[in-house]
Design an enzyme around this catalytic site. Sequence first.
Site, PDB file in Angstrom:
ATOM      1  N   LYS A 158      22.666  45.921  19.604  1.00 27.43           N
ATOM      2  CA  LYS A 158      22.131  44.707  18.975  1.00 27.43           C
ATOM      3  C   LYS A 158      22.850  44.369  17.677  1.00 27.43           C
ATOM      4  O   LYS A 158      23.511  45.198  17.060  1.00 27.43           O
ATOM      5  CB  LYS A 158      20.626  44.878  18.694  1.00 27.43           C
ATOM      6  CG  LYS A 158      19.773  44.999  19.949  1.00 27.43           C
ATOM      7  CD  LYS A 158      19.504  43.654  20.578  1.00 27.43           C
ATOM      8  CE  LYS A 158      18.785  43.731  21.900  1.00 27.43           C
ATOM      9  NZ  LYS A 158      17.370  43.897  21.862  1.00 27.43           N
ATOM     10  N   ARG A 171      16.081  51.134  26.851  1.00 27.56           N
ATOM     11  CA  ARG A 171      17.003  50.264  27.579  1.00 27.56           C
ATOM     12  C   ARG A 171      18.323  50.325  26.829  1.00 27.56           C
ATOM     13  O   ARG A 171      18.405  49.952  25.654  1.00 27.56           O
ATOM     14  CB  ARG A 171      16.495  48.819  27.623  1.00 27.56           C
ATOM     15  CG  ARG A 171      17.377  47.971  28.559  1.00 27.56           C
ATOM     16  CD  ARG A 171      17.391  46.499  28.217  1.00 27.56           C
ATOM     17  NE  ARG A 171      17.737  46.159  26.861  1.00 27.56           N
ATOM     18  CZ  ARG A 171      18.970  46.118  26.350  1.00 27.56           C
ATOM     19  NH1 ARG A 171      20.015  46.487  27.058  1.00 27.56           N
ATOM     20  NH2 ARG A 171      19.171  45.738  25.101  1.00 27.56           N
TER      21      ARG A 171
END
Length: 171
Positions: free
Chosen positions: A108, A150
Amino acid sequence: MLSCVASMGVPVVIMHMRGNPKTMQHSSNTNYGDDNREGEGVIAGVAKELMQRCLEAEKAGIPRWLQIVDPGIGFAKNLNGNLSLLKGAEKLRKCCGNLPFLYGPSRKGFIGTISGEDDPKERDYGTIAACLATVRESGNGAGESCSILRVHNVKAMKQAVLVYEAIMKAK
């Protein structure tokens, strides 16, 4: 969508997000109140909004035991909000009735901001650090703060978690 999931009797991931992909990073969506108190604002805000969605899912016929919650790392959160949710994973899970939690910090933007790495494919080391912050044992016997990770680089994450767990279990 909730009625469709309920009719199928399958688990559902309920992810926190404000706005839509175009507006989620606007300050009106990333403001959770007083974030200066160890992330209390974002943890309380995300927990409240997740539990509202869980109640909606339950009313639609999806029992709690089929609900998995995801705090939405990177979705309508600023840098401090993301870090507070990772650091406060245990507290957030408690605020959400100890439902199973999924964390997806993989590659991210906040990892790039901290590390200076522009290429998401080169953020696996930062991803490992973020994930390990969520899988730690709670210390009170309640188990892990995170149930599901994830990630993009499964092999690296599996190795990191196996080593981390071995360290934590050492006498």
